[in-house]
Design a protein around this motif. Structure first.
Motif, PDB file in Angstrom:
ATOM      1  N   THR A 578       0.810  -1.224   0.000  1.00 30.79           N
ATOM      2  CA  THR A 578       0.000   0.000   0.000  1.00 30.79           C
ATOM      3  C   THR A 578       0.837   1.265   0.000  1.00 30.79           C
ATOM      4  O   THR A 578       0.287   2.356  -0.047  1.00 30.79           O
ATOM      5  N   LYS A 579       2.146   1.132   0.073  1.00 29.50           N
ATOM      6  CA  LYS A 579       3.016   2.302   0.188  1.00 29.50           C
ATOM      7  C   LYS A 579       3.236   2.942  -1.180  1.00 29.50           C
ATOM      8  O   LYS A 579       3.631   2.267  -2.135  1.00 29.50           O
ATOM      9  N   ILE A 580       2.948   4.241  -1.278  1.00 26.70           N
ATOM     10  CA  ILE A 580       3.225   5.013  -2.488  1.00 26.70           C
ATOM     11  C   ILE A 580       4.470   5.837  -2.211  1.00 26.70           C
ATOM     12  O   ILE A 580       4.467   6.734  -1.376  1.00 26.70           O
ATOM     13  N   LEU A 581       5.535   5.537  -2.921  1.00 31.41           N
ATOM     14  CA  LEU A 581       6.814   6.182  -2.668  1.00 31.41           C
ATOM     15  C   LEU A 581       6.938   7.461  -3.473  1.00 31.41           C
ATOM     16  O   LEU A 581       6.021   7.853  -4.207  1.00 31.41           O
ATOM     17  N   ALA A 582       8.077   8.153  -3.327  1.00 30.55           N
ATOM     18  CA  ALA A 582       8.310   9.421  -4.011  1.00 30.55           C
ATOM     19  C   ALA A 582       8.159   9.268  -5.512  1.00 30.55           C
ATOM     20  O   ALA A 582       8.634   8.295  -6.100  1.00 30.55           O
ATOM     21  N   GLY A 583       7.471  10.233  -6.133  1.00 29.81           N
ATOM     22  CA  GLY A 583       7.257  10.169  -7.561  1.00 29.81           C
ATOM     23  C   GLY A 583       6.104   9.265  -7.949  1.00 29.81           C
ATOM     24  O   GLY A 583       5.900   9.002  -9.133  1.00 29.81           O
ATOM     25  N   GLY A 584       5.360   8.734  -6.977  1.00 29.36           N
ATOM     26  CA  GLY A 584       4.221   7.876  -7.283  1.00 29.36           C
ATOM     27  C   GLY A 584       4.604   6.446  -7.604  1.00 29.36           C
ATOM     28  O   GLY A 584       3.840   5.729  -8.258  1.00 29.36           O
TER      29      GLY A 584
END
Length: 821
Positions: A578-584
């Protein structure tokens, strides 16, 4: 090679590792070529894309004001200090306690020294006041000496003709020899009436104001009756004043009663009757007086003393100039030179107050007769009862009451001269409290605070260093290294976890370095928090690889350690899903776990690191590299420990070849039940077989307005993830080529120019352009920029392309690969 095998090769099976460097080189060249063809417009799009990726992160090219940069640094330092204090309150408590001790001790010593100085100053002032009072008493006694001489002169021959004949020359000589010329007049007062006074000038008041005193009857002076009675009754010298003289100026009167011994009660001493008015019209009212006038007076009992057979003759008085005494004899100005303010006063009678200050008649007050200019300034034109002072502003008129109350805690000394009372009050101009007290209090407080602040900063800095050191090396290891010894420790059973990011090499090749750093930092912060939650020790991070251990460096039961590590792996899978990291970016990970013996040690002197050695570490790495995305791959040893711990859901994978190990039986961990028993109880059930997807709105916001619709709105094809194994990994051969699967390829045009250029887009394939020749070799001809979608139809019970065993129905579309041309 069959068409299916060629597609399988394009999906990264088998030959992917061998062509990795060539593929990356071709990708970089094609990307550079595309950028050059795109021109300025494409360059702007790429710049905007980079800005979208960094999401507003400050880069070195951005000019930030020095003040703002400093403020941000201070805020960040304050935040770090606050966090350190929150973690270890002793960092603040110790300096605070030390601050109280230092400040308390310093202030105590300071106040003790100031109090000692206060007492010393008052003692010195008291000694000076007493010395000055004794001096005044001695000098005043000298000034009153002529009264005693006159008394002796009369007692020698009390007959008035003889006394009156020689009194003038004798009185003038005593005035000449008086102390500092302070004696103004000498008077003889037979029967209480002033009949002669020396000196007298002229023949009346116009020539000398003292003429008005001739004929005054002291026995009928109701205002000074108490003083006259004191003189007659005590037969001692009595002082009246200082007071305002009738003739002007301020003076003192020394009165002495004269008694003639061995005289008859009827003795008259040849004193003639006094005729008031014989000298001139100014003597009013006229009267003739024979003997003392005792009418309505208390003096009758004292006219004759039968015990000593002495007859009262009369009085003698000495009029002394208080102005001369004050300025030339008392030397009170010396006190000002020594830094003291003073007030010399006398008690004032109520009858005096009724005449001068009726508003003060109901209280006890003192009349100031001398004072320093710092206490009360006098107008330049002021006089001493009509007598001009020696210098303007030096007059001391008798009009000020209770001036001593203006002094700051004055010391007091009393002057007693022949029944007269004067009070000397002294106060230090600099104050009794030393001037250095307040500055030293401030200095003590500031130095205490600075010292405590320095200690606080040292402790915070040391705590931050120790915290950083403890994050890299366990505490017990640090103690061993401090003693200069080599640290080694053996463990019978530890559980090691490895994880890495799927397709990390391909992904990072198309990302800016700052984006890669941000992505890894966000992900590893989550993992670090989980490691702290499960009380596991993080060993290392190398690129996208994350390694931790349970059961070391702090020993615990093997089953409990394995359970903690497995629970950690489940939480890592859940967080990553579920983790959305930097830049999507949304990534997938592989997790591998193995349990066995190991040796912990710190080797080398430069950049020491706590490391595990042994085959257990290698086997755990093999579990990860031979695993599948978003799954937890464990060995038989770990499987046994988890069964002992209880509560875990596990599936057998079967026997697979492991490089360097041969064939091993491995398992998948799919979840855990709520388990309140055993060494590692769990209050939450977890199942990673069906993972939630990232929030669609958050994903669109992270990727920007150019991002494609989320999967919840437009069902995308399932993207096959290819392996990004470590060096020397041995992938199992249970792929689509051995399952008898067939592959269908569908061509679709590119979605946008960025995808055609290989930009960072959700629609871009996870495969690089180096996989395209494998597809083209099968006779597939695609237009430039087209996308190939391959659908693999899997027979029942077959393994997926990554080695998974999927319980799919025959003929079910399982994996779709979209290849960017």
């Amino acid at each position: 090679m069959s068409f299916t095998a060629r597609v399988g090769s394009a999906l990264g099976l088998g030959s992917f590792r061998k062509n990795k460097r060539e593929r990356e080189a071709r990708e970089a060249a094609e990307l550079q070529s595309g950028v050059q063809r795109a021109g300025s417009k494409s360059q702007l799009e790429i710049d905007k894309s980079i800005w979208d990726i960094t999401n507003g992160v400050h880069v070195e090219e951005i000019k930030v004001g020095r003040l703002r940069h400093t403020w941000e640094a201070v805020c960040q330092d304050a935040k770090t200090v606050g966090e350190t204090v929150r973690r270890d309150p002793k960092v603040a408590i110790i300096p605070f306690v030390l601050l109280l001790l230092i400040m308390g001790g310093g202030l105590w010593a300071l106040f003790a020294s100031a109090n000692q100085e206060y007492k010393h100053r008052r003692e010195v002032a008291s000694q000076i006041a007493n010395d000055k009072a004794l001096y005044l008493q001695t000098e005043l006694a000298k000034a009153f000496l002529p009264a005693y001489v006159c008394s002796v002169y009369v007692r020698r021959d009390p007959a008035w003709p003889a006394v009156n004949a020689s009194f003038g020359p004798m009185a003038l000589e005593m005035i000449r020899l008086s102390h500092a010329g302070s004696v103004l007049t000498l008077s003889l007062i037979p029967w209480g009436v002033i009949q002669t006074m020396v000196p007298l000038k002229g023949s009346g008041p116009p020539d000398d104001p003292n003429w008005r005193a001739i004929g005054k009857d002291w026995l009928q002076d109701k205002f000074n009756q108490d003083k006259v009675l004191q003189s007659i009754s005590s037969k001692n010298l009595t002082i009246i004043g200082p007071y305002n003289l009738t003739q002007g100026g301020i003076g003192l009167v020394a009165m002495l009663s004269i008694n003639i011994a061995h005289a008859a009660p009827s003795a008259a001493f040849d004193i003639p009757p006094y005729v008031h008015g014989s000298l001139g019209a100014w003597q009013t009212p006229p009267r003739t007086q024979v003997g003392p006038n005792l009418t309505d007076t208390p003096y009758a009992p004292y006219m004759y003393d039968e015990a000593t057979s002495s007859k009262w003759w009369g009085l003698t008085t000495v009029l002394i100039s208080w102005d001369v005494l004050r300025e030339d004899v008392t030397r009170l100005d010396d006190l000002e030179a020594q830094g003291y303010s003073y007030v010399l006063s006398r008690p004032v009678l109520r009858k005096e107050l009724l005449q001068a200050r009726p508003d003060l008649a109901n209280g006890t007050h003192d009349l100031a007769v001398a004072w320093s200019s710092s206490v009360q300034e006098v107008p330049l034109d002021a006089t001493n009862n009509r007598a001009p002072p020696r210098a303007p502003g030096r007059a001391r008129p008798l009009i000020y009451y209770d001036l001593h109350e203006r002094l700051d805690g004055p010391v007091h000394a009393r002057v007693l001269v022949e029944g007269a009372q004067l009070d000397l009050y002294l106060s230090l101009d600099d104050g009794w409290t030393p001037r250095w007290k307040q500055p030293m209090v401030a200095v003590t407080c500031v130095l205490s605070f600075l010292f405590s602040l320095m200690l606080f900063l040292v402790l915070v800095n040391r705590r931050q260093h120790m915290r950083l050191l403890h994050a890299m090396i366990p505490k017990k290891v640090i103690e061993t290294l401090r003693r200069g010894k080599i640290f080694t420790e053996s463990f019978e059973v530890v559980t090691v976890l490895f994880s890495d990011i799927v397709a990390y090499t391909t992904m990072s090749a198309h990302m800016a370095p700052i984006e890669v750093v941000q992505m890894l930092d966000e992900l590893y912060q989550e993992f670090d928090n989980l490691a702290e939650k499960h009380k596991l020790y993080k060993l290392d991070t190398i690129g996208d690889a994350f390694m931790l251990v349970g059961g070391a460096p702090d020993r615990e039961g093997a089953a409990a350690a394995a359970a903690r590590v497995a629970q950690m792996g489940l939480d890592m899978i859940r967080v990553t899903s579920t983790k959305i990291l930097a830049g999507g970016h949304v990534v997938k990970i592989r997790v591998g776990i193995h349990s066995g013996p190991a040796v912990a040690a710190v080797v080398g002197r430069k950049a020491p690191k706590y490391t595990l050695f042994g085959d257990t570490v290698n086997t755990a790495s093999r579990m990860e590299s031979n695993g599948s995305p978003m799954r937890i791959h464990i060995s038989m040893a770990t499987h046994g420990l988890l069964q002992e711990a209880g509560g875990f859901m596990m599936e057998p994978r079967g026997e697979i070849p492991i490089k360097g190990k041969g064939v091993m039986s491995t398992f998948w961990v799919t979840g855990t039940h709520v388990w309140e028993q055993g060494p590692c109880p769990r209050s939450e059930a977890v199942d990673i077989s069906s993972l939630p997807e990232p929030n669609a709105a958050a994903l669109m916001a992270a990727r920007g307005s150019n991002a494609p619709p989320p999967s919840s709105l437009v069902p995308p094809p399932i993207i096959a993830e290819h392996a990004d194994e470590g060096e020397g990994s041995d992938k199992p051969a249970d792929d689509a080529a051995h399952s008898g699967a067939s592959v269908a390829v569908k061509l679709t045009p590119p979605h946008n120019r960025r995808e055609m250029m290989g930009g960072n887009s959700q629609r871009r394939s996870n495969l690089g352009p180096q996989e395209l020749p494998a597809v083209a070799a099968g006779g597939l001809h695609t237009p430039a920029g087209a996308v190939a979608e391959a659908t693999e139809v899997v027979a029942g019970g077959a393994f997926c392309a990554t080695g998974e065993d999927v319980d799919s129905q025959p003929g079910t579309p399982r994996t779709t690969a979209r290849l960017a041309a």
